[in-house]
Design an enzyme around this catalytic site. Structure first.
Site, short mmCIF file in Angstrom:
data_model
loop_
_atom_site.label_atom_id
_atom_site.label_comp_id
_atom_site.label_asym_id
_atom_site.label_seq_id
_atom_site.Cartn_x
_atom_site.Cartn_y
_atom_site.Cartn_z
CB CYS A 59 -0.95 -0.01 1.19
SG CYS A 59 -2.13 -1.31 1.15
CG HIS A 111 -4.22 -2.92 4.10
ND1 HIS A 111 -3.22 -2.40 4.86
CD2 HIS A 111 -4.87 -1.89 3.54
CE1 HIS A 111 -3.28 -1.09 4.76
NE2 HIS A 111 -4.26 -0.75 3.97
#
Ligand code: GLN
Length: 235
Positions: free
Chosen positions: A96, A195
């Site tokens: 990310c 994530h």
């Protein structure tokens, strides 16, 4: 003590650690043990010197816009060394915010433009009052491996011509919700919007990182047994 030793640089691990993605280090440790390998980790953060020759793997986790602006102020002092590591084939996992910051730039939710390390050609734009949130499934077209994750990002990342996606999206938004790509695979860099402790669900990525790191550090050894190791579907 194991036969082999690998050292991970945890880049800005005290700032970029959203959703417990530090768990990726535990997952690498878990798989490394099965490869007769000990893992050590060093936090490399604000003001620390980063020498690419001191490390075998880089891990750069995800973060909020606020932390990313703080990290961005320190990045110029490490950008060349990070690029050197990547260009030399250094295995790297970037999640990310970390994935975004290894590129050209990241534009935050409030429109502020943050310069990345420019190690890779992708760039990240912002979107108005919207985030991509939800489960993601992608397929690596080169290996046929299927990866599962959860994404939560406002940034829309666009890959450069010299970059391949980590996979093609079959569920979720991926890099930008438009072109069907998710993440990046460039040299030995695995970047993704998945994530958290993604390697617990996608052990093949851990295996690739570890095997490439072992091959680089011990060029005269044969790691085909490690490369052929069966990775269970769940950790
Ligand atoms: N702050 C970035 C975004 O919202 C990255 C978030 C993250 O690391 N998940 O796009």
């Amino acid at each position: 003590m194991a036969t082999y030793q690998l050292k991970i640089a945890h880049l800005y691990g005290d700032l970029m650690n959203t959703y417990g993605d530090v768990g990726n280090i535990l997952a690498m440790d878990y798989y490394a043990k099965q490869m007769d390998t000990d893992i050590s980790t060093q936090l490399v953060s604000l003001g620390d010197h980063f020498d690419p020759n001191d490390f075998d793997i880089i891990f750069f986790g995800g973060g909020q816009d606020f932390e990313q602006t703080i990290v961005a102020q320190d990045l110029p002092s490490k950008a060349d060394a990070i690029t050197e590591f990547i260009e030399a084939g250094g295995p790297t996992l970037a999640i990310c915010g970390g994935f975004q910051l290894l590129g050209q730039y990241y534009i935050g939710a409030d429109g502020e433009k943050i310069t990345g390390t420019k190690s890779m050609s992708h760039y990240t734009k912002n979107q108005k009052d919207h985030r991509f949130i939800g489960d993601t499934i992608i397929k690596d077209e080169q290996t046929g491996e299927v990866y599962h994750g959860f994404e939560n990002h406002q940034g829309m990342t666009f890959l450069g011509d010299d970059e391949a996606p980590l996979g093609v999206v079959s569920e979720g938004a991926g890099n930008n919700g438009q072109d069907g790509t998710e993440g990046v695979h460039y040299k030995n860099v695995y970047g993704t919007y998945f994530h958290g402790p993604i390697l617990t669900r996608n052990g093949d990525i851990a295996k690739h990182l570890l095997v490439e790191a072992l091959k680089r550090k011990y060029p005269n050894q044969d790691f085909s047994a490690q490369a052929n190791m069966e990775i269970p579907a769940t950790f």
